[in-house]
Design an enzyme around this catalytic site. Structure first.
Site, PDB file in Angstrom:
ATOM      1  N   ASP A  29      28.208 -31.428  65.249  1.00  0.00           N
ATOM      2  CA  ASP A  29      28.591 -30.403  66.232  1.00  0.00           C
ATOM      3  C   ASP A  29      27.395 -30.014  67.105  1.00  0.00           C
ATOM      4  O   ASP A  29      26.250 -30.096  66.666  1.00  0.00           O
ATOM      5  CB  ASP A  29      29.151 -29.173  65.497  1.00  0.00           C
ATOM      6  CG  ASP A  29      29.965 -28.266  66.419  1.00  0.00           C
ATOM      7  OD1 ASP A  29      30.305 -28.695  67.543  1.00  0.00           O
ATOM      8  OD2 ASP A  29      30.244 -27.126  66.012  1.00  0.00           O
ATOM      9  N   GLY A  30      27.687 -29.601  68.333  1.00  0.00           N
ATOM     10  CA  GLY A  30      26.650 -29.060  69.213  1.00  0.00           C
ATOM     11  C   GLY A  30      26.304 -29.938  70.407  1.00  0.00           C
ATOM     12  O   GLY A  30      25.358 -29.636  71.138  1.00  0.00           O
ATOM     13  N   ARG A  33      26.620 -27.904  73.729  1.00  0.00           N
ATOM     14  CA  ARG A  33      25.536 -26.928  73.921  1.00  0.00           C
ATOM     15  C   ARG A  33      24.212 -27.631  74.216  1.00  0.00           C
ATOM     16  O   ARG A  33      23.411 -27.177  75.030  1.00  0.00           O
ATOM     17  CB  ARG A  33      25.404 -26.030  72.675  1.00  0.00           C
ATOM     18  CG  ARG A  33      26.377 -24.861  72.698  1.00  0.00           C
ATOM     19  CD  ARG A  33      26.592 -24.280  71.319  1.00  0.00           C
ATOM     20  NE  ARG A  33      27.460 -25.142  70.520  1.00  0.00           N
ATOM     21  CZ  ARG A  33      27.672 -24.980  69.225  1.00  0.00           C
ATOM     22  NH1 ARG A  33      27.063 -24.005  68.574  1.00  0.00           N
ATOM     23  NH2 ARG A  33      28.492 -25.784  68.582  1.00  0.00           N
ATOM     24  N   ARG A  42      28.689 -32.324  79.639  1.00  0.00           N
ATOM     25  CA  ARG A  42      28.970 -32.390  78.197  1.00  0.00           C
ATOM     26  C   ARG A  42      28.926 -33.820  77.667  1.00  0.00           C
ATOM     27  O   ARG A  42      28.439 -34.068  76.571  1.00  0.00           O
ATOM     28  CB  ARG A  42      30.346 -31.781  77.900  1.00  0.00           C
ATOM     29  CG  ARG A  42      30.432 -30.277  78.143  1.00  0.00           C
ATOM     30  CD  ARG A  42      31.829 -29.765  77.802  1.00  0.00           C
ATOM     31  NE  ARG A  42      32.168 -30.071  76.428  1.00  0.00           N
ATOM     32  CZ  ARG A  42      31.851 -29.292  75.383  1.00  0.00           C
ATOM     33  NH1 ARG A  42      31.213 -28.154  75.578  1.00  0.00           N
ATOM     34  NH2 ARG A  42      32.181 -29.637  74.160  1.00  0.00           N
ATOM     35  N   HIS A  46      27.400 -35.959  74.257  1.00  0.00           N
ATOM     36  CA  HIS A  46      28.084 -36.882  73.336  1.00  0.00           C
ATOM     37  C   HIS A  46      27.338 -38.216  73.288  1.00  0.00           C
ATOM     38  O   HIS A  46      27.139 -38.788  72.219  1.00  0.00           O
ATOM     39  CB  HIS A  46      29.533 -37.115  73.780  1.00  0.00           C
ATOM     40  CG  HIS A  46      30.371 -35.862  73.774  1.00  0.00           C
ATOM     41  ND1 HIS A  46      30.381 -34.990  72.716  1.00  0.00           N
ATOM     42  CD2 HIS A  46      31.228 -35.338  74.701  1.00  0.00           C
ATOM     43  CE1 HIS A  46      31.208 -33.980  72.986  1.00  0.00           C
ATOM     44  NE2 HIS A  46      31.731 -34.171  74.191  1.00  0.00           N
ATOM     45  N   GLU A  76      42.487 -31.195  66.746  1.00  0.00           N
ATOM     46  CA  GLU A  76      42.398 -30.096  67.715  1.00  0.00           C
ATOM     47  C   GLU A  76      41.621 -30.497  68.971  1.00  0.00           C
ATOM     48  O   GLU A  76      41.799 -29.900  70.034  1.00  0.00           O
ATOM     49  CB  GLU A  76      41.737 -28.870  67.056  1.00  0.00           C
ATOM     50  CG  GLU A  76      42.594 -28.184  66.002  1.00  0.00           C
ATOM     51  CD  GLU A  76      42.659 -28.915  64.663  1.00  0.00           C
ATOM     52  OE1 GLU A  76      41.781 -29.766  64.386  1.00  0.00           O
ATOM     53  OE2 GLU A  76      43.601 -28.644  63.894  1.00  0.00           O
ATOM     54  N   ASN A  77      40.745 -31.503  68.852  1.00  0.00           N
ATOM     55  CA  ASN A  77      39.956 -31.922  70.018  1.00  0.00           C
ATOM     56  C   ASN A  77      40.817 -32.542  71.127  1.00  0.00           C
ATOM     57  O   ASN A  77      40.370 -32.642  72.276  1.00  0.00           O
ATOM     58  CB  ASN A  77      38.840 -32.904  69.622  1.00  0.00           C
ATOM     59  CG  ASN A  77      37.693 -32.259  68.862  1.00  0.00           C
ATOM     60  OD1 ASN A  77      37.071 -32.894  68.010  1.00  0.00           O
ATOM     61  ND2 ASN A  77      37.384 -30.990  69.153  1.00  0.00           N
ATOM     62  N   TRP A  78      42.067 -32.925  70.802  1.00  0.00           N
ATOM     63  CA  TRP A  78      42.981 -33.412  71.856  1.00  0.00           C
ATOM     64  C   TRP A  78      43.228 -32.322  72.901  1.00  0.00           C
ATOM     65  O   TRP A  78      43.640 -32.612  74.015  1.00  0.00           O
ATOM     66  CB  TRP A  78      44.328 -33.854  71.268  1.00  0.00           C
ATOM     67  CG  TRP A  78      44.274 -35.137  70.485  1.00  0.00           C
ATOM     68  CD1 TRP A  78      44.482 -35.282  69.145  1.00  0.00           C
ATOM     69  CD2 TRP A  78      44.033 -36.469  70.987  1.00  0.00           C
ATOM     70  NE1 TRP A  78      44.367 -36.599  68.783  1.00  0.00           N
ATOM     71  CE2 TRP A  78      44.102 -37.359  69.893  1.00  0.00           C
ATOM     72  CE3 TRP A  78      43.768 -37.003  72.264  1.00  0.00           C
ATOM     73  CZ2 TRP A  78      43.910 -38.737  70.016  1.00  0.00           C
ATOM     74  CZ3 TRP A  78      43.576 -38.379  72.386  1.00  0.00           C
ATOM     75  CH2 TRP A  78      43.649 -39.230  71.285  1.00  0.00           C
ATOM     76  N   ARG A  80      41.062 -30.541  74.367  1.00  0.00           N
ATOM     77  CA  ARG A  80      39.957 -30.415  75.341  1.00  0.00           C
ATOM     78  C   ARG A  80      40.400 -30.956  76.697  1.00  0.00           C
ATOM     79  O   ARG A  80      41.406 -31.667  76.782  1.00  0.00           O
ATOM     80  CB  ARG A  80      38.739 -31.190  74.832  1.00  0.00           C
ATOM     81  CG  ARG A  80      38.135 -30.517  73.612  1.00  0.00           C
ATOM     82  CD  ARG A  80      36.780 -31.073  73.283  1.00  0.00           C
ATOM     83  NE  ARG A  80      36.240 -30.349  72.136  1.00  0.00           N
ATOM     84  CZ  ARG A  80      34.991 -30.409  71.731  1.00  0.00           C
ATOM     85  NH1 ARG A  80      34.127 -31.171  72.383  1.00  0.00           N
ATOM     86  NH2 ARG A  80      34.595 -29.720  70.689  1.00  0.00           N
ATOM     87  N   SER A 205      36.425 -26.254  60.121  1.00  0.00           N
ATOM     88  CA  SER A 205      37.196 -26.818  61.239  1.00  0.00           C
ATOM     89  C   SER A 205      38.156 -27.940  60.810  1.00  0.00           C
ATOM     90  O   SER A 205      38.241 -28.984  61.463  1.00  0.00           O
ATOM     91  CB  SER A 205      36.255 -27.320  62.341  1.00  0.00           C
ATOM     92  OG  SER A 205      35.434 -26.279  62.824  1.00  0.00           O
TER      93      SER A 205
HETATM   94  C1  IPE Z   1      34.689 -30.001  64.835  1.00  0.00           C
HETATM   95  O1  IPE Z   1      33.911 -29.559  65.915  1.00  0.00           O
HETATM   96  C2  IPE Z   1      35.216 -31.369  65.126  1.00  0.00           C
HETATM   97  C3  IPE Z   1      34.207 -32.417  65.227  1.00  0.00           C
HETATM   98  C4  IPE Z   1      32.937 -32.294  64.960  1.00  0.00           C
HETATM   99  C5  IPE Z   1      34.705 -33.690  65.623  1.00  0.00           C
HETATM  100  P1  IPE Z   1      34.522 -28.573  67.004  1.00  0.00           P
HETATM  101  O2  IPE Z   1      33.409 -28.205  67.906  1.00  0.00           O
HETATM  102  O3  IPE Z   1      35.714 -29.181  67.642  1.00  0.00           O
HETATM  103  O4  IPE Z   1      34.962 -27.360  66.101  1.00  0.00           O
HETATM  104  P2  IPE Z   1      35.364 -25.859  66.477  1.00  0.00           P
HETATM  105  O5  IPE Z   1      36.518 -25.947  67.411  1.00  0.00           O
HETATM  106  O6  IPE Z   1      34.174 -25.241  67.141  1.00  0.00           O
HETATM  107  O7  IPE Z   1      35.681 -25.232  65.175  1.00  0.00           O
HETATM  108  C1  IPE Z   2      30.748 -32.127  68.728  1.00  0.00           C
HETATM  109  O1  IPE Z   2      30.114 -31.441  69.743  1.00  0.00           O
HETATM  110  C2  IPE Z   2      31.487 -33.349  69.209  1.00  0.00           C
HETATM  111  C3  IPE Z   2      32.949 -33.245  69.160  1.00  0.00           C
HETATM  112  C4  IPE Z   2      33.613 -32.239  68.673  1.00  0.00           C
HETATM  113  C5  IPE Z   2      33.700 -34.349  69.700  1.00  0.00           C
HETATM  114  P1  IPE Z   2      30.892 -30.394  70.646  1.00  0.00           P
HETATM  115  O2  IPE Z   2      31.448 -31.108  71.830  1.00  0.00           O
HETATM  116  O3  IPE Z   2      31.861 -29.630  69.866  1.00  0.00           O
HETATM  117  O4  IPE Z   2      29.683 -29.451  71.098  1.00  0.00           O
HETATM  118  P2  IPE Z   2      29.720 -27.883  71.319  1.00  0.00           P
HETATM  119  O5  IPE Z   2      30.268 -27.262  70.077  1.00  0.00           O
HETATM  120  O6  IPE Z   2      30.592 -27.624  72.516  1.00  0.00           O
HETATM  121  O7  IPE Z   2      28.287 -27.504  71.560  1.00  0.00           O
HETATM  122 MG    MG Z   3      31.732 -27.903  68.827  1.00  0.00          MG
END
Ligand code: IPE
Ligand code: IPE
Ligand code: MG
Length: 256
Positions: A29-30, A33, A42, A46, A76-78, A80, A205
């Site tokens: 994660d992150g 950010r 963003r 990645h 849940e990432n779908w 985005r 998550s």
């Molecule tokens: C969890 O990260 C999913 C992955 C790392 C793939 P998210 O960034 O999507 O989680 P939430 O929504 O902040 O909990």
């Molecule tokens: C994790 O990073 C990657 C995925 C969830 C695909 P994020 O994209 O969630 O990064 P933040 O949480 O917005 O910083």
């Molecule tokens: Mg995240």
């Protein structure tokens, strides 16, 4: 007071090779950010996270971890923005294509869990080819959780179990922890002993809810694109300093 070690070799040397977790799971994660901090889109976050995947994988492999499971894309990432989802799918294909020779050379077995049917056709194909090509490798199993969520997995498990009961293949009285685990995507894998989450968030998550029942959790403020082998080794050292009691009391545990 003992000085904290700084170099990667010092950290690595302190790891007790006899007590390395067999299975490490990571919520990467992150990235977003990290990109923001660097004034980038963003997707650059990645893309920069791919190096961290390589670091985590080689680091884990070098200390004898047998299973590394990475949360790459959640159900849940779908939700985005479409452009980000498409860029992530393209990045997945590109990364698998770019890395497959190296993975194979290092005897990495690639695996994927999640609703893979929901992935775009080219993703599925690339992934399936890579999985088939590395199927007999046995140094470490790298599992990518894609379009995965634990509640989706549990829902699917219950449906499969119900079908088997209805068709007479399974006696309801025989349903137990082992038969449940056998109907999860992680069938045949040991449960993760260590779960890492980067970026400072302290939540699960929807990741591996069943499997992490007794995992040790390790959270770090480090953003995923900055994650290096050192961080993995710090997590493993911390894990090795914990007392895993499994409901018992200290005195019942074997002396270390
Ligand atoms: C969890 O990260 C999913 C992955 C790392 C793939 P998210 O960034 O999507 O989680 P939430 O929504 O902040 O909990
Ligand atoms: C994790 O990073 C990657 C995925 C969830 C695909 P994020 O994209 O969630 O990064 P933040 O949480 O917005 O910083
Ligand atoms: Mg995240």
């Amino acid at each position: 007071m003992e000085q904290a070690p700084h170099s990667i070799d010092e950290l690595k040397a302190r790891i007790d090779t006899a007590r390395v977790p067999q299975h490490v799971a990571i919520i990467m994660d992150g990235n977003g950010r990290w990109a923001k901090q660097h004034g980038e889109h963003r997707i650059v976050g990645h893309m920069s996270g791919v190096r961290s995947v390589r670091e985590a994988l080689t680091g884990a492999s070098e200390i004898g971890v047998r299973y590394l499971t990475l949360y790459a894309f959640s159900t849940e990432n779908w939700n985005r923005p479409r452009t980000e989802v498409e860029a992530l799918m393209d990045l997945l294909v590109k990364t698998v294509v770019d890395e497959i020779d190296e993975l194979h050379k290092n005897s990495v077995r690639l695996n994927a869990i999640g609703d893979l049917d929901s992935l775009p056709e080219n993703c599925r194909r690339t992934l399936n080819d890579a999985i088939a090509r590395t199927a007999t490798n046995d140094r470490i199993t790298l599992t990518l959780a894609l379009s995965y969520s634990a509640r989706w997995e549990i829902e699917r498990m219950v449906r499969m179990v119900a079908d088997e009961v209805r068709s007479g293949k399974l006696d309801p009285a025989a349903i137990n922890e082992a038969s449940i685990a056998d109907h999860l995507c992680t069938r045949g894998m040991p449960d993760p002993e260590l779960l890492i989450r980067t970026s400072g968030e302290q939540r699960i998550s929807n990741f591996l809810l069943w499997q992490i029942a007794y995992a040790e959790l390790w959270f770090t403020p480090v953003l995923w694109p900055d994650f290096r082998k050192e961080h993995l080794y710090e997590a493993v050292l911390d894990y090795q300093n914990r007392e895993r009691r499994f409901g018992m009391i200290s005195e019942q545990l074997p002396a270390r």
